[in-house]
Design a protein around this motif. Structure first.
Motif, PDB file in Angstrom:
ATOM      1  N   ALA A   1       0.826  -1.209   0.000  1.00  0.00           N
ATOM      2  CA  ALA A   1       0.000   0.000   0.000  1.00  0.00           C
ATOM      3  C   ALA A   1       0.861   1.260   0.000  1.00  0.00           C
ATOM      4  CB  ALA A   1      -0.938   0.008   1.201  1.00  0.00           C
ATOM      5  N   LYS A   2       1.973   1.220   0.738  1.00  0.00           N
ATOM      6  CA  LYS A   2       2.850   2.385   0.822  1.00  0.00           C
ATOM      7  C   LYS A   2       4.254   1.920   1.196  1.00  0.00           C
ATOM      8  CE  LYS A   2       3.469   6.829   3.034  1.00  0.00           C
ATOM      9  NZ  LYS A   2       2.926   7.832   3.936  1.00  0.00           N
ATOM     10  N   VAL A   3       5.246   2.449   0.508  1.00  0.00           N
ATOM     11  CA  VAL A   3       6.640   2.130   0.819  1.00  0.00           C
ATOM     12  C   VAL A   3       7.094   3.079   1.931  1.00  0.00           C
ATOM     13  CG1 VAL A   3       9.009   2.070  -0.047  1.00  0.00           C
ATOM     14  CG2 VAL A   3       7.124   1.325  -1.514  1.00  0.00           C
ATOM     15  N   ILE A   4       7.487   2.509   3.035  1.00  0.00           N
ATOM     16  CA  ILE A   4       7.998   3.296   4.162  1.00  0.00           C
ATOM     17  C   ILE A   4       9.511   3.447   4.039  1.00  0.00           C
ATOM     18  CG2 ILE A   4       8.174   3.444   6.675  1.00  0.00           C
ATOM     19  CD1 ILE A   4       5.252   3.576   5.511  1.00  0.00           C
ATOM     20  N   LYS A   5      10.182   2.354   3.727  1.00  0.00           N
ATOM     21  CA  LYS A   5      11.637   2.388   3.530  1.00  0.00           C
ATOM     22  C   LYS A   5      11.994   1.344   2.485  1.00  0.00           C
ATOM     23  CE  LYS A   5      16.135   1.855   5.669  1.00  0.00           C
ATOM     24  NZ  LYS A   5      16.906   1.627   6.882  1.00  0.00           N
ATOM     25  N   GLU A   6      12.878   1.736   1.583  1.00  0.00           N
ATOM     26  CA  GLU A   6      13.380   0.817   0.565  1.00  0.00           C
ATOM     27  C   GLU A   6      14.821   1.217   0.294  1.00  0.00           C
ATOM     28  OE1 GLU A   6      10.938  -0.985  -2.944  1.00  0.00           O
ATOM     29  OE2 GLU A   6      11.846   0.905  -3.630  1.00  0.00           O
TER      30      GLU A   6
END
Length: 151
Positions: free
Chosen positions: A140-145
Motif C-alpha cells: 500500500a505504501k513504501v515506508i523504507k526501501e
C-alpha cells in the motif's frame, strides 16, 4: 573471509553512497593517492565485495508503482530451492527471490505497472510445476526501501 582494512571500508562507504564518485574525488576525500584508490577498487571487485554499480531508478516515474510480495510454497525435492528459485527469478518483473525456512519456501518481490501486470507475474509463478501455492500481498505504501549495507 578476506580482511578489509579501514581504507577498504571507507571506499565501500563512499561508493555505496554515490557510485558516480570518481577516483580523484575518493582520493581527495580519504587523503590517499589516486593509484591506491584505483588499486583498492580493482581488488575489491576481484574479491567480490563490489558486484556492480548502477543508478537507483525511480520506479514511480517509470510507471512501475505496484509492488507485490508473494509467499510461495513449493513441493520439496532434492535441490528444489535452486531449481524453483531460478525459475521464479527469470519471470520479468521479479526483482528479488529469497529462499526462506518455515511454512513458506520463497518470498518474491515484484514490480509492475498495474494490477493486470502484477497478476501476470503471479500467474507465471503459479504455472511452475513445483509450486503448490502462492499468497500475494500488494504494498500500500513504501515506508523504507534501501538495499545499502551498513558498514
Amino acid at each position: 573471509m578476506e580482511r578489509l582494512d579501514d581504507i577498504d571500508l571507507a571506499i565501500l562507504r563512499i561508493l555505496q553512497e554515490d557510485c558516480k564518485k570518481n577516483i580523484a574525488e575518493i582520493s581527495e576525500a580519504l587523503n590517499i593517492p589516486k593509484s591506491t584508490v584505483h588499486y583498492r577498487i580493482s581488488r575489491l571487485e576481484k574479491m567480490g565485495f563490489i558486484e556492480g554499480c548502477y543508478a537507483k531508478l525511480n520506479s514511480e516515474k517509470l510507471g512501475k508503482s505496484f509492488i507485490g510480495v508473494t509467499l510461495v510454497r513449493a513441493r520439496y525435492s532434492p535441490g528444489y530451492h535452486e531449481t524453483v528459485g531460478e525459475k521464479i527469478s527469470k519471470i520479468p518483473g521479479v526483482m528479488a527471490v529469497y529462499f526462506v525456512f518455515g511454512d513458506t519456501d520463497f518470498v518474491v518481490i515484484s514490480r509492475a505497472a498495474n494490477r493486470d501486470e502484477l497478476m501476470s507475474i503471479v500467474e507465471q509463478m503459479m504455472k511452475i510445476e513445483e509450486i503448490e501455492r502462492t499468497s500475494t500481498m500488494i504494498v500500500a505504501k513504501v515506508i523504507k526501501e534501501d538495499m545499502r549495507i551498513q558498514i
